[in-house]
Each structure stands twice: as structure tokens, then as C-alpha cells.
Design a protein around this motif. Sequence first.
Motif, PDB file in Angstrom:
ATOM      1  N   ARG A 179       0.858  -1.187   0.000  1.00 46.92           N
ATOM      2  CA  ARG A 179       0.000   0.000   0.000  1.00 46.92           C
ATOM      3  C   ARG A 179       0.890   1.231   0.000  1.00 46.92           C
ATOM      4  NH1 ARG A 179      -0.689   2.123   5.274  1.00 46.92           N
ATOM      5  NH2 ARG A 179      -0.032   0.706   6.954  1.00 46.92           N
ATOM      6  N   GLU A 180       0.404   2.253  -0.683  1.00 51.83           N
ATOM      7  CA  GLU A 180       1.196   3.467  -0.838  1.00 51.83           C
ATOM      8  C   GLU A 180       1.216   4.262   0.461  1.00 51.83           C
ATOM      9  OE1 GLU A 180       0.138   5.831  -4.152  1.00 51.83           O
ATOM     10  OE2 GLU A 180       0.428   4.225  -5.636  1.00 51.83           O
ATOM     11  N   VAL A 185       6.174   2.388  -1.109  1.00 46.88           N
ATOM     12  CA  VAL A 185       5.197   1.300  -1.057  1.00 46.88           C
ATOM     13  C   VAL A 185       5.532   0.418   0.141  1.00 46.88           C
ATOM     14  CG1 VAL A 185       4.211  -0.692  -2.246  1.00 46.88           C
ATOM     15  CG2 VAL A 185       4.912   1.330  -3.562  1.00 46.88           C
ATOM     16  N   ASP A 188       2.762  -4.563   3.593  1.00 44.69           N
ATOM     17  CA  ASP A 188       2.006  -4.604   4.844  1.00 44.69           C
ATOM     18  C   ASP A 188       1.924  -6.032   5.384  1.00 44.69           C
ATOM     19  OD1 ASP A 188       0.610  -3.657   6.961  1.00 44.69           O
ATOM     20  OD2 ASP A 188      -1.282  -3.389   5.916  1.00 44.69           O
TER      21      ASP A 188
END
Length: 245
Positions: A179-180, A185, A188
Motif C-alpha cells: 500500500r502506498e 510502497v 504490509d
Amino acid sequence: MSRKAKVPADRPSVLPSVEVLAQMGIFLGLDEAALDEVLAAARTAAAQVGEAYVCQGEPARSFYLLISGRVRLSQVTPEGQQVVMRFVSPGEEFGIVAVLGRLPYPVTAEAVEPALALAWSGEVFNGLILRHPQIGLNGMAMLAERVKEFQDRLREAGTQRVERRIANLLLRLARQAGREVDEGVLIDLPLGRQDLAEMTGTTLFTVSRTLSAWEERGIIGSARKHLTLRQPHALVAVAEDLPTS
């Protein structure tokens, strides 16, 4: 066989909505009536960190769809070495091959974050496929993607130098669970360097040395078992063996 604590089958939890289920790859294209039937046939299983949904070598009885949290799939070799196969993210399934093939589970599926999954017994899931063939078609497409992923990993292990294998793995994990964030990035996942070593078929020393070098160059950032790709394009260059500045 793993000695990890098993998830209680009757731990109460709240079922997700039909709208949530409709977004899951295995159930794409089903109408509302079919989704209602699928959901009614499911049970929920919540797991805390360290609890195992399934253990390697046990008879396969249930198919799982992860709703929240993360699950690590690992396998112990005949020599006793644990190998991390992959991480499961929300919306992904595990246990389907073993259940449909009536095989023992080939991996242990352990929660690495508090997790919630839907589960269907093999008999119930086979019945759903017979009544709703789209589930079977979706499952075949997902399995094909999984086979390609493992084929790519085998090819990388046999033909690529270690730095390329690590770069390819980080890019693959970023596609699966990235996720950005402001820094780049974020992958996660609670990802340790030993996990990366097992997934790339190399040593902890080599992974640590490689990541430290990339961190010094500003390509990645790491903190508390999480990695951030600050310069994904630089990792692409390494993965594709392109000249770097």
C-alpha cells in the motif's frame, strides 16, 4: 506435524456481509441468491497470532477464505527445515487443493496477525461447486495463478543470482500486500529477514547483507519487521538485471 495451537472450531465471530463476499475472487460472478447460500453454509474461525488454522500432514477437512488479518503458509522439509511458502492476504483462500484432492494438508497455515476466516467443509464446498459451477471456474483460475507463482519461484531459484531473487520476491509481495505511503510502497506484512531467506532459498546472512546495502542506497526502508520500497524502480532494475546508476 506442527505443535502450534489449533483454532477452535466454535469460536464465535460475526459473518461478513454478502457484499463483502461478492468481492472475493473465488465467488466473483455469483448472484445474490447464490452468495446467500454460500454464506449460510460457512462457519467462522478467528485466530490469534501463533494459532494454526491447519497443520501440515493432517487430513484436509476444510477450505478457508481469509477475511481479515494475515496467514503464513509454511512447510517443514524431511530434513526438519521450515520453509515459508507464501503469505495469505484478505480475499485469498487456502486449503482448497488439499480439500478437493482429498489430500493431507501440505502446509501449516499460521496467523501472523489476528485473523478471521470463513470455512467450509470439503463435502459442503464440493456441493456448492456442483450447484454453482462458477465457483469451480474461479477456483481453477486462482489455482493457475498460484501454480504460475511457484513456477516463477522455481525458475528464479535455478537461474538467478540471489540479489535478483530477493528483488523479485519484494516486488511480488508489494503487488500482493503493498500500500502506498509517503515514503513509497509499504509491504504490509510482518516480514522478518529469516522469512525472506526461506522464501528465496538463501541464508539469513545473505538477505541481511543485501537489504542493508539497499537500505544504505535508499532503495528500501525497514522498521519492526515491515519493509518499505522507497525506490521500486531500482528494485525492478535489479530484478530484471538492468544497468543501475
